[in-house]
Enzyme design. Structure first.
Site, PDB file in Angstrom:
ATOM      1  N   SER A 203       0.830  -1.203   0.000  1.00 32.58           N
ATOM      2  CA  SER A 203       0.000   0.000   0.000  1.00 32.58           C
ATOM      3  C   SER A 203       0.866   1.255   0.000  1.00 32.58           C
ATOM      4  O   SER A 203       2.015   1.225   0.430  1.00 32.58           O
ATOM      5  CB  SER A 203      -0.882  -0.036   1.251  1.00 32.58           C
ATOM      6  OG  SER A 203      -1.794   1.025   1.235  1.00 32.58           O
ATOM      7  N   ASP A 204       0.283   2.352  -0.460  1.00 32.60           N
ATOM      8  CA  ASP A 204       0.979   3.632  -0.401  1.00 32.60           C
ATOM      9  C   ASP A 204      -0.034   4.762  -0.246  1.00 32.60           C
ATOM     10  O   ASP A 204      -1.141   4.687  -0.788  1.00 32.60           O
ATOM     11  CB  ASP A 204       1.821   3.876  -1.660  1.00 32.60           C
ATOM     12  CG  ASP A 204       2.771   5.043  -1.447  1.00 32.60           C
ATOM     13  OD1 ASP A 204       3.768   4.859  -0.716  1.00 32.60           O
ATOM     14  OD2 ASP A 204       2.498   6.145  -1.948  1.00 32.60           O
TER      15      ASP A 204
END
EC number: 3.6.1.9
Length: 193
Positions: A76-77
């Site tokens: 994720s980011d």
């Protein structure tokens, strides 16, 4: 329930973020944590959710050769998007101060992308939350940075921390997305598997 649906998968969260670990735990699914260091660099022409989509996939790439048949990797980011530019994680006090000064009295977007990777597929989803800050006083910014040290947070703030409680006047969209995971979208995506 989801844990039954995912029983054939070995779910791996590739994140050192205590918030992401807490949020995935709240879905009541068994998972393990494995992390690899990567430089979070993206092509300059990317904008908005293209950046987080790219980085979420990039974080999965070091695992590609070692994923086993039943592994499901979650990467994720998150970025803060303000005035047509991305605010990532501040490197030091001055960067954090300048970021919060920029966010003060404005409305910005928090964009999080999640990448689900297995041996046979890769799916990327993202979510956007609109957040408005009051005018922050310099001493409030200074107190927050010195007390909470938000150097691992996009835009130099954690919504669940002091600054979020005293500074955020409006939020449209998922609160948990701002914390680091749009849990509702992750749940929906995992339910499709």
């Amino acid at each position: 329930m989801l844990s039954t649906k995912l029983s054939k998968y070995n779910v791996i969260l590739a994140s050192n973020s205590p918030r992401r670990q807490e949020l995935i735990k709240s879905l009541d699914i068994p998972f393990s944590i494995k992390t690899k260091d990567i430089e979070e660099i993206y092509p300059k022409e990317l904008k908005h959710s293209q950046i987080t989509d790219y980085l979420a996939a990039l974080k999965a790439s070091p695992f590609s050769t070692e994923l086993k048949e039943n592994d499901l990797l979650i990467t994720s980011d998150t970025i803060v998007w303000l005035n047509n530019k991305a605010l990532g994680k501040p490197k030091n006090y001055n960067e954090a101060f300048n970021m919060l000064k920029e966010l003060s009295g404005t409305t910005h977007e928090v964009i999080t992308s999640i990448c689900l990777t297995s041996k046979t597929f890769q799916n990327i989803i993202n979510d956007i939350t609109i957040v408005t800050f009051k005018e922050l006083l310099d001493e409030e910014i200074d107190y927050y940075i010195k007390t909470y040290k938000p150097f691992d947070k996009a835009g130099a703030y954690g919504i669940q921390e002091w600054i979020g409680k005293i500074g955020i006047t409006k939020i449209e969209g998922s609160y948990f997305n701002v914390m680091g995971f749009p849990v509702h979208k992750l749940y929906k995506e995992l339910s499709k598997l």
